[in-house]
Design a protein around this motif. Sequence first.
Motif, PDB file in Angstrom:
ATOM      1  N   ASP A 138      -5.002 -13.375   2.018  1.00 22.49           N
ATOM      2  CA  ASP A 138      -5.369 -11.948   1.988  1.00 22.49           C
ATOM      3  C   ASP A 138      -4.770 -11.212   0.793  1.00 22.49           C
ATOM      4  O   ASP A 138      -5.064 -10.028   0.593  1.00 22.49           O
ATOM      5  CB  ASP A 138      -4.889 -11.264   3.274  1.00 22.49           C
ATOM      6  CG  ASP A 138      -5.481 -11.897   4.528  1.00 22.49           C
ATOM      7  OD1 ASP A 138      -6.634 -12.382   4.451  1.00 22.49           O
ATOM      8  OD2 ASP A 138      -4.790 -11.920   5.565  1.00 22.49           O
ATOM      9  N   ALA A 139      -3.943 -11.873   0.030  1.00 20.77           N
ATOM     10  CA  ALA A 139      -3.226 -11.204  -1.060  1.00 20.77           C
ATOM     11  C   ALA A 139      -4.156 -10.886  -2.234  1.00 20.77           C
ATOM     12  O   ALA A 139      -5.159 -11.566  -2.461  1.00 20.77           O
ATOM     13  CB  ALA A 139      -2.070 -12.079  -1.536  1.00 20.77           C
ATOM     14  N   THR A 140      -3.804  -9.844  -2.951  1.00 23.75           N
ATOM     15  CA  THR A 140      -4.506  -9.489  -4.192  1.00 23.75           C
ATOM     16  C   THR A 140      -3.471  -9.201  -5.271  1.00 23.75           C
ATOM     17  O   THR A 140      -2.352  -8.778  -4.974  1.00 23.75           O
ATOM     18  CB  THR A 140      -5.398  -8.243  -4.001  1.00 23.75           C
ATOM     19  OG1 THR A 140      -4.577  -7.144  -3.577  1.00 23.75           O
ATOM     20  CG2 THR A 140      -6.491  -8.496  -2.971  1.00 23.75           C
ATOM     21  N   LEU A 141      -3.853  -9.453  -6.511  1.00 24.69           N
ATOM     22  CA  LEU A 141      -2.996  -9.136  -7.636  1.00 24.69           C
ATOM     23  C   LEU A 141      -3.679  -8.078  -8.483  1.00 24.69           C
ATOM     24  O   LEU A 141      -4.914  -8.006  -8.524  1.00 24.69           O
ATOM     25  CB  LEU A 141      -2.731 -10.395  -8.484  1.00 24.69           C
ATOM     26  CG  LEU A 141      -1.988 -11.543  -7.785  1.00 24.69           C
ATOM     27  CD1 LEU A 141      -1.729 -12.670  -8.783  1.00 24.69           C
ATOM     28  CD2 LEU A 141      -0.686 -11.075  -7.158  1.00 24.69           C
ATOM     29  N   PRO A 142      -2.898  -7.245  -9.160  1.00 28.29           N
ATOM     30  CA  PRO A 142      -3.488  -6.151  -9.949  1.00 28.29           C
ATOM     31  C   PRO A 142      -4.445  -6.666 -11.028  1.00 28.29           C
ATOM     32  O   PRO A 142      -4.128  -7.621 -11.747  1.00 28.29           O
ATOM     33  CB  PRO A 142      -2.262  -5.461 -10.566  1.00 28.29           C
ATOM     34  CG  PRO A 142      -1.145  -6.452 -10.466  1.00 28.29           C
ATOM     35  CD  PRO A 142      -1.422  -7.253  -9.251  1.00 28.29           C
ATOM     36  N   GLY A 143      -5.622  -6.033 -11.074  1.00 26.03           N
ATOM     37  CA  GLY A 143      -6.594  -6.389 -12.109  1.00 26.03           C
ATOM     38  C   GLY A 143      -7.095  -7.815 -12.015  1.00 26.03           C
ATOM     39  O   GLY A 143      -7.471  -8.404 -13.032  1.00 26.03           O
TER      40      GLY A 143
END
Length: 363
Positions: A105-110
């Motif tokens: 479920d994680a996201t990283l910036p850009g």
Amino acid sequence: MEMNVTQGDYFTSYEDLEIHRLMLEDEPRTDTYRRAILGNKNYFKDKVVMDVGCGTGILSIFCAQAGAKKVYAIEASNLVKLAKEIVKENNFEDIIEVIHSKVEDATLPGDLKVDAIVSEWMGFYLLHEGMLDSVLVARDKFLKEGGEMFPESAVIYVAPCSVPQLYNKWTNFYGVSLSTFAKQLRASKSSKPEIMQISQENLLGAEIAMAWINLREDTVNDLNCYSIQHVVGASKTGQYQGLCVWFECNFPELSSGSRVVLSTGPEAKLTHWKQTVILLPEEQNVDEQEPIAFLLDMNRDKNSSRRYNLELTLLDPQEVEHPVPCTCDMTKCILIKVVMSQHTEHAMQQNGIIEDDPLDDDE
């Protein structure tokens, strides 16, 4: 045979500090990761790294110490609070960002991609707990093309063994024979793998690789099942009481130093994984070079992706194919070894590797 892990209690179990103390104090485990990371400072310098299942954050800190410019430490349990404090304690708040999330479920910036993924995902017999699934998901979501995985590959080994520490003492227990109890004990333990230490001297044959996992290329579906059918000649006379299972993890060789390997085998320094033993309901007496034939299946449980079922089937060595060459004493295997040896010697003579005996100078 199976070991139960439910999805509901998996993450909460890792909030137990005693589990993390056990892992941190596992010197071969922790020191191997430290050497694999700090031994590649030239690679980690100014890199972006993801630590999957960071726990206390120690691997993230190793990466920061090695010169990484940014580390995303992903942790799904409530241990993130402690991890953030440890990161602060070591003055790496500007480099290490602890994210409370499942990596799925994680996201990283850009939609940032990372240069390397580090993770200590291994369970008993390597695959118990199924955390490798999450590491492969992270690879597909976040790793740059050509990025590095720490570790990058793993191998599962199996070998027949004796387990005298479980059974021998019952033949004379405080002056009482409890062989009947030992027999029932064997039968009761044969339904579930036993986590225990096996010494090298208690292996009854050479190990064979059951599975090789490539973390750069394998998919989650590739992890669903493994199987090996094998025949090995007993290395000595003894009591065949089970099948010993262990693993090795290989780290990228990015510098001029030697490859870093984490081994959990009987010959290696003891880790908290120890070895996994699939016990036979009844022991078998074997003579040196007597063939031991078996089929071992390792299948992911259909109802719980974090659980595997291990099934050991004893085979008749007369009815199955043997490896070539084979170490057993069956006539066909002995003849094959003789023919192969003669062929090798002839080929070496033809190539001038083996010279005829020189004449005595006095003759």
